[in-house]
Each structure stands twice: as structure tokens, then as C-alpha cells.
Design a protein around this motif. Structure first.
Motif, PDB file in Angstrom:
ATOM      1  N   SER A 211      30.493  38.880  37.689  1.00  0.00           N
ATOM      2  CA  SER A 211      31.636  38.333  36.969  1.00  0.00           C
ATOM      3  C   SER A 211      31.230  36.936  36.541  1.00  0.00           C
ATOM      4  N   TYR A 212      31.118  36.726  35.233  1.00  0.00           N
ATOM      5  CA  TYR A 212      30.656  35.440  34.725  1.00  0.00           C
ATOM      6  C   TYR A 212      31.814  34.446  34.721  1.00  0.00           C
ATOM      7  N   TYR A 213      31.496  33.178  34.914  1.00  0.00           N
ATOM      8  CA  TYR A 213      32.524  32.141  34.847  1.00  0.00           C
ATOM      9  C   TYR A 213      32.098  31.064  33.857  1.00  0.00           C
ATOM     10  N   PRO A 214      32.972  30.588  32.917  1.00  0.00           N
ATOM     11  CA  PRO A 214      34.395  30.928  32.855  1.00  0.00           C
ATOM     12  C   PRO A 214      34.695  32.198  32.061  1.00  0.00           C
ATOM     13  N   ASP A 215      33.873  32.542  31.072  1.00  0.00           N
ATOM     14  CA  ASP A 215      34.189  33.686  30.227  1.00  0.00           C
ATOM     15  C   ASP A 215      32.928  34.071  29.479  1.00  0.00           C
ATOM     16  N   LEU A 216      32.753  35.365  29.243  1.00  0.00           N
ATOM     17  CA  LEU A 216      31.549  35.805  28.530  1.00  0.00           C
ATOM     18  C   LEU A 216      31.530  35.296  27.084  1.00  0.00           C
ATOM     19  N   ALA A 217      32.663  34.764  26.594  1.00  0.00           N
ATOM     20  CA  ALA A 217      32.683  34.185  25.245  1.00  0.00           C
ATOM     21  C   ALA A 217      32.241  32.723  25.248  1.00  0.00           C
TER      22      ALA A 217
ATOM     23  N   GLY B 145      33.136  35.565  43.997  1.00  0.00           N
ATOM     24  CA  GLY B 145      33.648  36.269  45.181  1.00  0.00           C
ATOM     25  C   GLY B 145      34.865  35.633  45.813  1.00  0.00           C
ATOM     26  N   THR B 146      35.292  34.463  45.291  1.00  0.00           N
ATOM     27  CA  THR B 146      36.555  33.875  45.748  1.00  0.00           C
ATOM     28  C   THR B 146      37.585  33.909  44.622  1.00  0.00           C
ATOM     29  N   GLY B 147      37.239  34.523  43.499  1.00  0.00           N
ATOM     30  CA  GLY B 147      38.133  34.533  42.335  1.00  0.00           C
ATOM     31  C   GLY B 147      39.054  35.746  42.329  1.00  0.00           C
ATOM     32  N   LYS B 148      39.714  35.958  41.190  1.00  0.00           N
ATOM     33  CA  LYS B 148      40.800  36.949  41.137  1.00  0.00           C
ATOM     34  C   LYS B 148      40.289  38.370  41.394  1.00  0.00           C
TER      35      LYS B 148
ATOM     36  N   GLY C 164      29.075  35.184  46.025  1.00  0.00           N
ATOM     37  CA  GLY C 164      28.254  34.401  45.099  1.00  0.00           C
ATOM     38  C   GLY C 164      29.125  33.461  44.294  1.00  0.00           C
ATOM     39  N   SER C 165      29.252  32.239  44.782  1.00  0.00           N
ATOM     40  CA  SER C 165      29.987  31.217  44.037  1.00  0.00           C
ATOM     41  C   SER C 165      29.500  29.872  44.542  1.00  0.00           C
ATOM     42  N   ARG C 166      29.987  28.806  43.950  1.00  0.00           N
ATOM     43  CA  ARG C 166      29.482  27.488  44.353  1.00  0.00           C
ATOM     44  C   ARG C 166      29.811  27.183  45.797  1.00  0.00           C
ATOM     45  N   SER C 167      30.877  27.838  46.326  1.00  0.00           N
ATOM     46  CA  SER C 167      31.236  27.594  47.727  1.00  0.00           C
ATOM     47  C   SER C 167      30.643  28.649  48.652  1.00  0.00           C
TER      48      SER C 167
ATOM     49  N   LEU D 186      29.246  45.177  35.907  1.00  0.00           N
ATOM     50  CA  LEU D 186      29.496  43.997  35.070  1.00  0.00           C
ATOM     51  C   LEU D 186      30.959  43.980  34.641  1.00  0.00           C
ATOM     52  N   LEU D 187      31.629  42.860  34.899  1.00  0.00           N
ATOM     53  CA  LEU D 187      32.998  42.675  34.428  1.00  0.00           C
ATOM     54  C   LEU D 187      32.954  42.050  33.041  1.00  0.00           C
ATOM     55  N   ALA D 188      33.582  42.713  32.069  1.00  0.00           N
ATOM     56  CA  ALA D 188      33.628  42.184  30.701  1.00  0.00           C
ATOM     57  C   ALA D 188      35.062  42.225  30.195  1.00  0.00           C
ATOM     58  N   GLY D 189      35.281  41.610  29.029  1.00  0.00           N
ATOM     59  CA  GLY D 189      36.620  41.603  28.440  1.00  0.00           C
ATOM     60  C   GLY D 189      36.665  42.546  27.243  1.00  0.00           C
TER      61      GLY D 189
ATOM     62  N   PHE E 101      25.947  29.848  44.896  1.00  0.00           N
ATOM     63  CA  PHE E 101      25.481  30.411  43.623  1.00  0.00           C
ATOM     64  C   PHE E 101      26.206  29.657  42.510  1.00  0.00           C
ATOM     65  N   ASP E 102      25.425  29.129  41.564  1.00  0.00           N
ATOM     66  CA  ASP E 102      26.040  28.371  40.466  1.00  0.00           C
ATOM     67  C   ASP E 102      25.426  28.852  39.154  1.00  0.00           C
ATOM     68  N   TRP E 103      26.274  29.354  38.246  1.00  0.00           N
ATOM     69  CA  TRP E 103      25.755  29.794  36.943  1.00  0.00           C
ATOM     70  C   TRP E 103      25.027  28.654  36.234  1.00  0.00           C
TER      71      TRP E 103
ATOM     72  N   ALA F  96      41.412  44.469  30.349  1.00  0.00           N
ATOM     73  CA  ALA F  96      42.487  43.808  29.605  1.00  0.00           C
ATOM     74  C   ALA F  96      42.829  42.494  30.316  1.00  0.00           C
ATOM     75  N   TRP F  97      43.811  41.760  29.789  1.00  0.00           N
ATOM     76  CA  TRP F  97      44.289  40.541  30.464  1.00  0.00           C
ATOM     77  C   TRP F  97      44.776  40.896  31.860  1.00  0.00           C
ATOM     78  N   PHE F  98      44.406  40.062  32.829  1.00  0.00           N
ATOM     79  CA  PHE F  98      44.815  40.350  34.205  1.00  0.00           C
ATOM     80  C   PHE F  98      46.279  39.946  34.414  1.00  0.00           C
ATOM     81  N   SER F  99      47.031  40.795  35.086  1.00  0.00           N
ATOM     82  CA  SER F  99      48.396  40.424  35.483  1.00  0.00           C
ATOM     83  C   SER F  99      48.358  39.141  36.322  1.00  0.00           C
ATOM     84  N   GLN F 100      47.329  39.017  37.155  1.00  0.00           N
ATOM     85  CA  GLN F 100      47.251  37.903  38.104  1.00  0.00           C
ATOM     86  C   GLN F 100      47.056  36.546  37.428  1.00  0.00           C
ATOM     87  N   ASN F 101      46.830  36.508  36.110  1.00  0.00           N
ATOM     88  CA  ASN F 101      46.799  35.201  35.434  1.00  0.00           C
ATOM     89  C   ASN F 101      48.132  34.466  35.631  1.00  0.00           C
ATOM     90  N   PHE F 102      49.222  35.238  35.858  1.00  0.00           N
ATOM     91  CA  PHE F 102      50.541  34.627  36.035  1.00  0.00           C
ATOM     92  C   PHE F 102      50.764  34.114  37.461  1.00  0.00           C
TER      93      PHE F 102
HETATM   94  N1  LIG Z   1      41.390  36.472  33.377  1.00  0.00           N
HETATM   95  C1  LIG Z   1      41.470  37.511  32.559  1.00  0.00           C
HETATM   96  O1  LIG Z   1      42.565  37.931  32.134  1.00  0.00           O
HETATM   97  C2  LIG Z   1      40.206  38.238  32.169  1.00  0.00           C
HETATM   98  C3  LIG Z   1      40.310  39.420  31.401  1.00  0.00           C
HETATM   99  C4  LIG Z   1      39.133  40.123  31.087  1.00  0.00           C
HETATM  100  C5  LIG Z   1      37.910  39.648  31.517  1.00  0.00           C
HETATM  101  N2  LIG Z   1      37.857  38.494  32.243  1.00  0.00           N
HETATM  102  C6  LIG Z   1      36.543  38.007  32.678  1.00  0.00           C
HETATM  103  O2  LIG Z   1      36.540  37.797  34.071  1.00  0.00           O
HETATM  104  C7  LIG Z   1      35.554  36.807  34.399  1.00  0.00           C
HETATM  105  C8  LIG Z   1      36.124  35.904  35.442  1.00  0.00           C
HETATM  106  O3  LIG Z   1      37.267  35.275  34.938  1.00  0.00           O
HETATM  107  P1  LIG Z   1      38.520  34.997  35.836  1.00  0.00           P
HETATM  108  O4  LIG Z   1      39.521  34.356  34.947  1.00  0.00           O
HETATM  109  O5  LIG Z   1      38.932  36.214  36.610  1.00  0.00           O
HETATM  110  O6  LIG Z   1      37.983  33.915  36.858  1.00  0.00           O
HETATM  111  P2  LIG Z   1      37.908  33.958  38.450  1.00  0.00           P
HETATM  112  O7  LIG Z   1      36.974  35.017  38.930  1.00  0.00           O
HETATM  113  O8  LIG Z   1      39.267  33.941  39.053  1.00  0.00           O
HETATM  114  O9  LIG Z   1      37.176  32.538  38.602  1.00  0.00           O
HETATM  115  C9  LIG Z   1      37.028  31.840  39.736  1.00  0.00           C
HETATM  116  C10 LIG Z   1      35.714  32.173  40.443  1.00  0.00           C
HETATM  117  O10 LIG Z   1      34.592  31.661  39.731  1.00  0.00           O
HETATM  118  C11 LIG Z   1      33.781  30.899  40.640  1.00  0.00           C
HETATM  119  N3  LIG Z   1      33.075  29.869  39.855  1.00  0.00           N
HETATM  120  C12 LIG Z   1      33.595  28.827  39.165  1.00  0.00           C
HETATM  121  N4  LIG Z   1      32.630  28.117  38.579  1.00  0.00           N
HETATM  122  C13 LIG Z   1      31.445  28.729  38.891  1.00  0.00           C
HETATM  123  C14 LIG Z   1      30.076  28.465  38.581  1.00  0.00           C
HETATM  124  N5  LIG Z   1      29.700  27.415  37.826  1.00  0.00           N
HETATM  125  N6  LIG Z   1      29.131  29.289  39.089  1.00  0.00           N
HETATM  126  C15 LIG Z   1      29.464  30.337  39.864  1.00  0.00           C
HETATM  127  N7  LIG Z   1      30.749  30.651  40.181  1.00  0.00           N
HETATM  128  C16 LIG Z   1      31.725  29.844  39.698  1.00  0.00           C
HETATM  129  C17 LIG Z   1      34.801  30.356  41.643  1.00  0.00           C
HETATM  130  O11 LIG Z   1      34.245  30.030  42.898  1.00  0.00           O
HETATM  131  P3  LIG Z   1      33.684  28.539  43.259  1.00  0.00           P
HETATM  132  O12 LIG Z   1      34.761  27.583  42.871  1.00  0.00           O
HETATM  133  O13 LIG Z   1      33.413  28.610  44.726  1.00  0.00           O
HETATM  134  O14 LIG Z   1      32.433  28.373  42.472  1.00  0.00           O
HETATM  135  C18 LIG Z   1      35.701  31.590  41.813  1.00  0.00           C
HETATM  136  O15 LIG Z   1      35.102  32.511  42.716  1.00  0.00           O
HETATM  137  C19 LIG Z   1      35.179  36.114  33.095  1.00  0.00           C
HETATM  138  O16 LIG Z   1      33.885  36.509  32.702  1.00  0.00           O
HETATM  139  C20 LIG Z   1      36.214  36.645  32.112  1.00  0.00           C
HETATM  140  O17 LIG Z   1      35.677  36.790  30.808  1.00  0.00           O
HETATM  141  C21 LIG Z   1      38.957  37.796  32.583  1.00  0.00           C
END
Ligand SMILES: NC(=O)c1ccc[n+]([C@@H]2O[C@H](COP(=O)([O-])OP(=O)(O)OC[C@H]3O[C@@H](n4cnc5c(N)ncnc54)[C@H](OP(=O)(O)O)[C@@H]3O)[C@@H](O)[C@H]2O)c1
Length: 285
Positions: free
Chosen positions: A65-71, A14-17, A36-39, A96-99, A44-46, A125-131
Motif C-alpha cells: 500500500s503506497y503512501y500517500p497515493d499512487l497518483a 501496517g498501521t493505516g486504514k 512496514g511503516s516509519r514506526s 497491491l492496493l490501487a485506486g 520502512f520509509d518510501w 473505491a473510496w474507503f468508508s473509513q475516510n469519514f
Molecule cells: N483512502 C482511500 O479512499 C483510498 C481509495 C483507494 C485507494 N487508496 C490507496 O490506498 C493507499 C493508502 O492510502 P490510505 O489513505 O489508506 O492511507 P493509510 O494506509 O491510512 O496511511 C497511513 C499509513 O501510511 C504509513 N506511512 C505514512 N508515510 C509513510 C512513508 N513515508 N513511508 C512508509 N509508510 C508511510 C503510516 O505509518 P507511519 O506513520 O508509521 O509511517 C500508516 O501506516 C494509497 O496508495 C491510496 O492511493 C486509498
């Protein structure tokens, strides 16, 4: 049935992208949100299953949304177990967010599919916000983005579009059982993406294609942890082999409008100053 406004929606990452944008939109609509996140409060911690039930307590819906990646190792089992616990705890609707193009992500989708909740899957797809909000920000600021992405085009999707789709699925009827493949409106190579960013910033930023080995060696040399290097090289070799080089209609199907273009993302992010480089220090006094 539209989801009740009295029960909280648990927004993982909930604090991620994407999660941050989902949480903001739900709050603006008047839906109670639990991050739902560690903060988060409670955290919440996976990696710590004891945190899952307290985070789910009283929630009626969840954005998963799983962290770091469903792979990543363990992701399939964890997402399936989380979904079952969520339904047992009273959650009736899940997004469910998947890739795209990741066999492991599809196994995770399968593991969640049978949990018994109304489920919407968004395959992004790949997020623009990765940049601008992730691992490509620093290279952009440094003026060179060196990646093992060759000239394979990718239909980068805007995290704002992903959040709009997730919120529609969490709050409105008609999305349960849907699988939305979310991409931007066109294919963009990494060279073109970096070019759009350079145009938006007015600075020189260049894309440098490198081999997987060169990329892995450079990342390890910069102190990136071995498991993260492994995950990134996996994503570049598997997901960027051309299998995802096509646009999909998920945004239009879910929202009835076109997705945001990468150029618009770059222009807006540039205007917000995310790629501004602090002025160099002047000569020593
Ligand atoms: N990035 C892409 O281009 C892309 C594309 C397709 C699919 N996806 C999928 O999107 C999902 C999220 O990826 P993202 O790159 O967008 O990351 P993100 O959501 O920006 O990741 C950061 C978030 O994850 C939390 N987090 C980190 N470690 C954690 C843990 N152990 N337990 C619970 N929460 C945790 C962080 O909060 P805290 O630090 O407070 O824990 C923060 O809210 C992944 O499953 C990925 O496969 C990503």
C-alpha cells in the motif's frame, strides 16, 4: 501452494486504514507479520530506499500500500522498484492496493505486474473509513463536511472488506493474477453518506458542496500542506467526475459474499463512539 506460516508477511502501511486490518487478520490466523511503516521495527520509509531491504529481509509475501497515493509524483517508479527488490529478496506473493479510475495507479499496477511474483491487484473505491479514520473525521465532528464532490455518487468500500480480500489473496491459492475491483454494494452520494453518519450519531451533520477553488482555499487556510491540497483537489476533480459511479463485483468474486453497506459501516462506527463529540465545558467557575 498456500503461503508458509513460518515466513513473515511484510504489511506496508501496517498501521493505516487497510494495513492495520490486514496485519490483525494475518496475526489472528497465525501468520508472522512485519509492519512496514516509519514506526515499524525495522522502519520502512518510501522516501528512504535504504530502509526497504531490511524490512524485506526474510519476508515471503507482502501487502503493498503506497503512501500517500499512487497518483503522487514518484509513486509509479517507487512501487515498481520495491516489487523488484521484494522478489529479489525472496518474496513470492504480492498484493497491491490501487485506486479506481486513476491513470497513474494503472501505471503502478503495470510497473509491479512484471516483477515475477504471484500478484493480486485490488483496485478500491473510496474507503468508508475516510469519514472516521482520516481527513473527513474532523469535519464530521465539526458538523459540516464541505467537499467539491457535487452530487456524484461513489460506491464507498469498507476497509474491512479490502482487508478480507487482501488476506485471502496473501494466504490462499486461486487469487494470483486476479484484478479485483472492490466497491460497496451501492452508489452513495456524499450527501447521503453524511446523512447516514448523522443518523448513526443522532447529531446534525451536513454536507456542503463547494467548488474546487473554495475547497483548496479553505484547506490551505487551515494549514494543509500545498502538496496535500494538490493531491486532494486532483482526486476530487479526476476520480469523482463520474467515471467511478458504478458498483463492481470484486468482493463477491474474491470472497463469495456481498460487500458491507455504508449504512452498516456508519452504524458500527457510531456505536464505537468514533464520532462522539466531547461535552462542551460548562460555564467558567
Ligand atoms: N483512502 C482511500 O479512499 C483510498 C481509495 C483507494 C485507494 N487508496 C490507496 O490506498 C493507499 C493508502 O492510502 P490510505 O489513505 O489508506 O492511507 P493509510 O494506509 O491510512 O496511511 C497511513 C499509513 O501510511 C504509513 N506511512 C505514512 N508515510 C509513510 C512513508 N513515508 N513511508 C512508509 N509508510 C508511510 C503510516 O505509518 P507511519 O506513520 O508509521 O509511517 C500508516 O501506516 C494509497 O496508495 C491510496 O492511493 C486509498
Amino acid at each position: 501452494m498456500t503461503t508458509t506460516k513460518t515466513q513473515a508477511t511484510l504489511v506496508l502501511s501496517g498501521t493505516g486504514k487497510t494495513g492495520r486490518r490486514v496485519a490483525q487478520r494475518l496475526s489472528a490466523l497465525g501468520h508472522p507479520v512485519r509492519v512496514g511503516s516509519r514506526s515499524g521495527r525495522p522502519p520502512f520509509d518510501w522516501e528512504d530506499r535504504a530502509t526497504w531491504a531490511p524490512a524485506l529481509d526474510g519476508a515471503g509475501a507482502a501487502y503493498v500500500s503506497y503512501y500517500p497515493d499512487l497518483a503522487a509524483p514518484g509513486a509509479v517508479e517507487a512501487t515498481g522498484a520495491f516489487a523488484r527488490l521484494a522478489v529479489g529478496s525472496g518474496v513470492s506473493r504480492l498484493v497491491l492496493l490501487a485506486g479506481r479510475g486513476e491513470p497513474e495507479a494503472e501505471l503502478a499496477e503495470q510497473a509491479v505486474r512484471d516483477c515475477g511474483a504471484e500478484l493480486t491487484i485490488v483496485r478500491a473505491a473510496w474507503f468508508s473509513q475516510n469519514f472516521s479514520e482520516d481527513f473527513l473525521l474532523e469535519p464530521v465532528l465539526a458538523g459540516e463536511v464541505a467537499l467539491p464532490a457535487g452530487d456524484t455518487p461513489e460506491p464507498f468500500v469498507d476497509a474491512d472488506d479490502i482487508a478480507d480480500v487482501a488476506v485471502a489473496a496473501l494466504t490462499q491459492d486461486g487469487h494470483a493474477g486476479q484484478l479485483y475491483e472492490l466497491t460497496g454494494p451501492r452508489l452513495v452520494t456524499f450527501a447521503e453518506a453524511v446523512g447516514e453518519i448523522a443518523k448513526a450519531t443522532g447529531r446534525e451533520v451536513r454536507y456542503l458542496p463547494v467548488t474546487l477553488d473554495e475547497y483548496a482555499t479553505a484547506a490551505a487556510g487551515q494549514g494543509v500542506p500545498a502538496e496535500v491540497v494538490k493531491l486532494l483537489t486532483y482526486l476530487f476533480s479526476e476520480v469523482l467526475d463520474g467515471r467511478n459511479a458504478r458498483v463492481a463485483d470484486g468482493v463477491r468474486r474474491a470472497l463469495g459474499r456481498e460487500p458491507r453497506d455504508f449504512a452498516l459501516y456508519a452504524r458500527d462506527a457510531g456505536a464505537r463512539g468514533v464520532w462522539d463529540v466531547p461535552a462542551a465545558n460548562g460555564p467558567d467557575q
